[in-house]
Write an enzyme that holds these catalytic residues in place. Structure first.
Site, PDB file in Angstrom:
ATOM      1  N   GLN A  17       0.704  -1.391  -0.054  1.00 55.15           N
ATOM      2  CA  GLN A  17       0.073  -0.219  -0.080  1.00 55.15           C
ATOM      3  C   GLN A  17       0.832   1.118  -0.051  1.00 55.15           C
ATOM      4  O   GLN A  17       0.382   2.158  -0.664  1.00 55.15           O
ATOM      5  CB  GLN A  17      -1.004  -0.009   1.148  1.00 55.15           C
ATOM      6  CG  GLN A  17      -2.054   1.222   1.055  1.00 55.15           C
ATOM      7  CD  GLN A  17      -2.842   1.330   2.418  1.00 55.15           C
ATOM      8  OE1 GLN A  17      -3.372   2.194   2.483  1.00 55.15           O
ATOM      9  NE2 GLN A  17      -3.041   0.300   3.088  1.00 55.15           N
ATOM     10  N   SER A  18       1.902   1.470   0.785  1.00 55.89           N
ATOM     11  CA  SER A  18       2.450   2.719   0.981  1.00 55.89           C
ATOM     12  C   SER A  18       3.192   3.046  -0.296  1.00 55.89           C
ATOM     13  O   SER A  18       2.803   4.484  -0.455  1.00 55.89           O
ATOM     14  CB  SER A  18       3.545   2.531   2.216  1.00 55.89           C
ATOM     15  OG  SER A  18       4.546   1.678   1.856  1.00 55.89           O
ATOM     16  N   GLU A 139       1.173  -1.459   8.234  1.00 53.98           N
ATOM     17  CA  GLU A 139       0.478  -0.072   8.781  1.00 53.98           C
ATOM     18  C   GLU A 139       0.241   0.006  10.308  1.00 53.98           C
ATOM     19  O   GLU A 139       0.620   0.921  11.069  1.00 53.98           O
ATOM     20  CB  GLU A 139      -1.015  -0.226   8.109  1.00 53.98           C
ATOM     21  CG  GLU A 139      -2.125   0.681   8.655  1.00 53.98           C
ATOM     22  CD  GLU A 139      -1.886   2.161   8.172  1.00 53.98           C
ATOM     23  OE1 GLU A 139      -1.796   2.303   7.261  1.00 53.98           O
ATOM     24  OE2 GLU A 139      -1.984   3.103   9.148  1.00 53.98           O
ATOM     25  N   ASP A 168       0.613   3.812   6.051  1.00 57.12           N
ATOM     26  CA  ASP A 168       0.750   3.514   4.793  1.00 57.12           C
ATOM     27  C   ASP A 168       0.457   4.528   3.680  1.00 57.12           C
ATOM     28  O   ASP A 168       1.374   5.254   3.182  1.00 57.12           O
ATOM     29  CB  ASP A 168       0.117   2.247   4.204  1.00 57.12           C
ATOM     30  CG  ASP A 168       0.623   0.901   4.694  1.00 57.12           C
ATOM     31  OD1 ASP A 168       1.747   0.869   4.928  1.00 57.12           O
ATOM     32  OD2 ASP A 168      -0.384  -0.080   4.867  1.00 57.12           O
ATOM     33  N   GLY A 248      -8.210  23.786  20.472  1.00 56.54           N
ATOM     34  CA  GLY A 248      -8.796  24.501  21.496  1.00 56.54           C
ATOM     35  C   GLY A 248     -10.244  24.693  21.286  1.00 56.54           C
ATOM     36  O   GLY A 248     -10.794  25.873  22.149  1.00 56.54           O
TER      37      GLY A 248
HETATM   38  N1  CAO Z   1      11.931 -10.036  -9.159  1.00 54.28           N
HETATM   39  C1  CAO Z   1      12.599 -10.949  -8.299  1.00 54.28           C
HETATM   40  N2  CAO Z   1      12.527 -10.609  -6.895  1.00 54.28           N
HETATM   41  C2  CAO Z   1      11.939  -9.586  -6.465  1.00 54.28           C
HETATM   42  C3  CAO Z   1      11.293  -8.691  -7.279  1.00 54.28           C
HETATM   43  C4  CAO Z   1      11.280  -9.176  -8.729  1.00 54.28           C
HETATM   44  N3  CAO Z   1      10.620  -8.337  -9.591  1.00 54.28           N
HETATM   45  N4  CAO Z   1      10.470  -7.892  -6.657  1.00 54.28           N
HETATM   46  C5  CAO Z   1      11.006  -8.210  -5.494  1.00 54.28           C
HETATM   47  N5  CAO Z   1      11.757  -9.306  -5.402  1.00 54.28           N
HETATM   48  C6  CAO Z   1      12.202  -9.726  -3.914  1.00 54.28           C
HETATM   49  C7  CAO Z   1      12.994  -8.824  -3.295  1.00 54.28           C
HETATM   50  O1  CAO Z   1      14.456  -8.574  -3.987  1.00 54.28           O
HETATM   51  C8  CAO Z   1      13.000  -9.479  -2.021  1.00 54.28           C
HETATM   52  O2  CAO Z   1      13.893 -10.574  -1.759  1.00 54.28           O
HETATM   53  P1  CAO Z   1      14.983 -10.778  -0.988  1.00 54.28           P
HETATM   54  O3  CAO Z   1      14.427 -10.868   0.480  1.00 54.28           O
HETATM   55  O4  CAO Z   1      15.949 -12.170  -1.145  1.00 54.28           O
HETATM   56  O5  CAO Z   1      16.033  -9.595  -0.763  1.00 54.28           O
HETATM   57  C9  CAO Z   1      11.737 -10.156  -1.636  1.00 54.28           C
HETATM   58  O6  CAO Z   1      11.147  -9.994  -3.194  1.00 54.28           O
HETATM   59  C10 CAO Z   1      10.706  -9.668  -1.006  1.00 54.28           C
HETATM   60  O7  CAO Z   1      10.571  -8.385  -0.673  1.00 54.28           O
HETATM   61  P2  CAO Z   1      10.088  -7.860   0.568  1.00 54.28           P
HETATM   62  O8  CAO Z   1      11.246  -8.443   1.766  1.00 54.28           O
HETATM   63  O9  CAO Z   1      10.122  -6.342   0.637  1.00 54.28           O
HETATM   64  O10 CAO Z   1       8.744  -8.299   0.876  1.00 54.28           O
HETATM   65  P3  CAO Z   1       7.947  -8.978   2.007  1.00 54.28           P
HETATM   66  O11 CAO Z   1       6.579  -9.477   1.767  1.00 54.28           O
HETATM   67  O12 CAO Z   1       8.672 -10.074   2.995  1.00 54.28           O
HETATM   68  O13 CAO Z   1       7.883  -7.894   3.123  1.00 54.28           O
HETATM   69  C11 CAO Z   1       7.014  -5.709   3.758  1.00 54.28           C
HETATM   70  C12 CAO Z   1       6.611  -6.939   2.926  1.00 54.28           C
HETATM   71  C13 CAO Z   1       5.940  -4.554   3.480  1.00 54.28           C
HETATM   72  C14 CAO Z   1       7.003  -6.029   5.031  1.00 54.28           C
HETATM   73  C15 CAO Z   1       8.455  -4.962   3.494  1.00 54.28           C
HETATM   74  O14 CAO Z   1       8.481  -5.103   2.121  1.00 54.28           O
HETATM   75  C16 CAO Z   1       8.586  -3.738   4.185  1.00 54.28           C
HETATM   76  O15 CAO Z   1       8.911  -3.864   5.493  1.00 54.28           O
HETATM   77  N6  CAO Z   1       8.618  -2.746   3.360  1.00 54.28           N
HETATM   78  C17 CAO Z   1       9.125  -1.488   3.782  1.00 54.28           C
HETATM   79  C18 CAO Z   1       7.968  -0.786   4.702  1.00 54.28           C
HETATM   80  C19 CAO Z   1       6.492  -0.800   3.914  1.00 54.28           C
HETATM   81  O16 CAO Z   1       6.433  -0.197   2.884  1.00 54.28           O
HETATM   82  N7  CAO Z   1       5.774  -1.223   4.526  1.00 54.28           N
HETATM   83  C20 CAO Z   1       4.258  -0.978   4.098  1.00 54.28           C
HETATM   84  C21 CAO Z   1       3.660  -2.142   3.381  1.00 54.28           C
HETATM   85  S1  CAO Z   1       2.218  -1.702   3.026  1.00 54.28           S
HETATM   86  O17 CAO Z   1       1.253  -2.123   4.208  1.00 54.28           O
END
Ligand code: CAO
Length: 415
Positions: A17-18, A139, A168, A248
């Site tokens: 989302q963010s 979020e 987000d 206020g």
């Molecule tokens: N091709 C190949 N790999 C890809 C890719 C693509 N096109 N796009 C993404 N990936 C890979 C990334 O390289 C990552 O790999 P590694 O872990 O091996 O480095 C992997 O996909 C997953 O990415 P992620 O760790 O960001 O995803 P997640 O689902 O585990 O985590 C989230 C999600 C949101 C918790 C995390 O991305 C995060 O903390 N983001 C920052 C804060 C944020 O934006 N949070 C709000 C999200 S909205 O509620």
């Protein structure tokens, strides 16, 4: 008519989302937003909370309008080369991966600068530099660590998160401002830069008034506009203020006619000082206009609970819309508690483009929130979200790849 960000190309490496909130806004302002998704899977939200089998979820469609979608496996060596070509062609890379993911992919800030020194690299992370910088954040975590949860809810209950996605979507908004500011600075310096919006920081920014109150509390030990005053107790930290108004101008949520059956038959009522006499007249307590216990804002502060109880006796005789109409005639600030059903059906929000009906080839018609920011010279035209990889070939061709090269990359699993 042209758009404000015509000619700006965004490499949209965002998900959930963010980040998507941010790039959707940039797309609405006219940027060409190229969303890079994982081949075969795409943004995880495409399949989350699905309401139509086989169709992209509303979660995805409502956050990814006006974008193009390309699928690239950025861990495949040939896929990496395609991403490099995109980096060279784009102005901004926006990402909200977990901390370090972009580096692990091989796209460090230094490498991106080598490829394109004008590139702006914009990131959402959960936390800024510090002990929690490596943590993943969603979020509600952001709402908790940014001060919103500890200050939301009622004094006798637990901390509460709000339905407004301040962690987000709020951080996405902050990031969008950072990006256009960096684009503006680049017109003078010619250089790109890093833009970071941490979700904790974004939430805290929106909770600014609560940090104000923390310092007031430490100085005076009491805050007279809080419902804890005068009979409750204040501790060391800003307490939850229920539905009290943040500033206020004391306010509270009051029952309206039908509240017994309708969970949203309520109105927010503000006892704004300049219209106090009018309030007294409307609720039939004319004597309060001059009575020393009620005539001044200071005199009213210890009696707010009783005052709102009296106003509520009046609001309970009206529907929230009747009360709104009468109060508005007297310039008394108030607002009905609108349900999402009422908002979805609101004609005026449709007319301004804040609520928009969009057609989608797989799911059919659905409602979305349009661009809440209206520019007179850059109108927003809300277009449906892209299907997964819908624009891969088109974008590859724009990058200079031939039909044969595209086919070969597809066979290799790079795109
Ligand atoms: N091709 C190949 N790999 C890809 C890719 C693509 N096109 N796009 C993404 N990936 C890979 C990334 O390289 C990552 O790999 P590694 O872990 O091996 O480095 C992997 O996909 C997953 O990415 P992620 O760790 O960001 O995803 P997640 O689902 O585990 O985590 C989230 C999600 C949101 C918790 C995390 O991305 C995060 O903390 N983001 C920052 C804060 C944020 O934006 N949070 C709000 C999200 S909205 O509620």
């Amino acid at each position: 008519m042209g758009k404000a960000l015509d000619g700006v190309r965004i490499l949209d490496f965002t998900h959930v989302q963010s980040g998507p909130t941010c790039t959707q806004l940039l797309a609405w302002f006219g940027a060409d937003v190229i969303k890079v998704e994982r081949a075969g899977a795409g943004d995880i939200t495409r399949e989350q909370l699905r309401d139509v089998p086989g169709a992209d979820s509303l979660y995805f469609t409502m956050l990814n309008h006006n974008k193009r979608s390309v699928t690239i496996d950025t861990k495949n060596p040939e896929g990496k080369l395609v991403l490099e070509a995109l980096i060279q062609k784009c102005d901004v890379l926006v990402e909200n991966f977990a901390p370090g993911a972009l580096d692990r992919m091989g796209f460090t800030w230094e490498r991106i600068q080598e490829l394109n020194p004008r590139m702006i690299v914009a990131s959402v992370k959960g936390f800024g530099p510090g002990p929690y910088e490596d943590c993943k954040v969603y979020e509600n975590v952001a709402q908790c660590v940014g001060g919103a949860a500890s200050t939301t809810g009622f004094d006798d209950g637990p901390p509460v998160v709000t339905g407004a996605q301040i962690g987000d979507s709020g951080t996405g908004l902050h990031l969008a401002l950072g990006i256009v500011t960096a684009l503006y600075q680049r017109t003078m310096t010619g250089r790109g830069q890093k833009v970071l919006a941490a979700m904790q920081d974004g939430v805290l920014n929106l909770c600014r008034v609560k940090l104000r109150d923390q310092q007031r509390l430490e100085r005076t030990g009491v805050m007279k506009e809080y419902p804890q005053y005068p009979n409750g107790t204040f501790g060391e930290a800003v307490p939850r203020a229920g539905n009290a108004s943040g500033g206020g101008q004391p306010g509270w949520i009051l029952k309206c006619k039908g509240w017994e059956h309708d969970p949203n038959a309520y109105i927010y009522f503000i006892t704004q000082a300049p219209v106090w006499v009018k309030i007294c007249n409307v609720i039939g307590r004319e004597e309060w206009a001059t009575h020393p216990d009620y005539a001044t804002p200071d005199a009213r502060l210890p009696r707010l609970k009783d005052i709102f109880a009296e106003v509520e006796r009046w609001t309970m005789t009206k529907t929230k819309f009747e009360a709104m109409e009468i109060l508005n005639e007297h310039d008394i600030p108030c607002g009905p508690i609108l349900s999402m059903k009422e908002i979805a059906e609101d004609e005026s929000l449709r007319k301004t483009g804040t609520v928009v009906e969009v057609d989608h080839p797989v799911r059919g018609k659905y409602l979305t929130v349009g661009n809440p920011i209206k520019l007179s010279d850059s109108p927003t035209d809300v277009k449906r979200s892209p299907l997964l990889g819908e624009h891969t070939d088109e974008v590859m061709a724009e990058l200079g790849y031939s039909r044969e090269q595209i086919d070969a990359l597809r066979t290799a699993g790079a795109i």
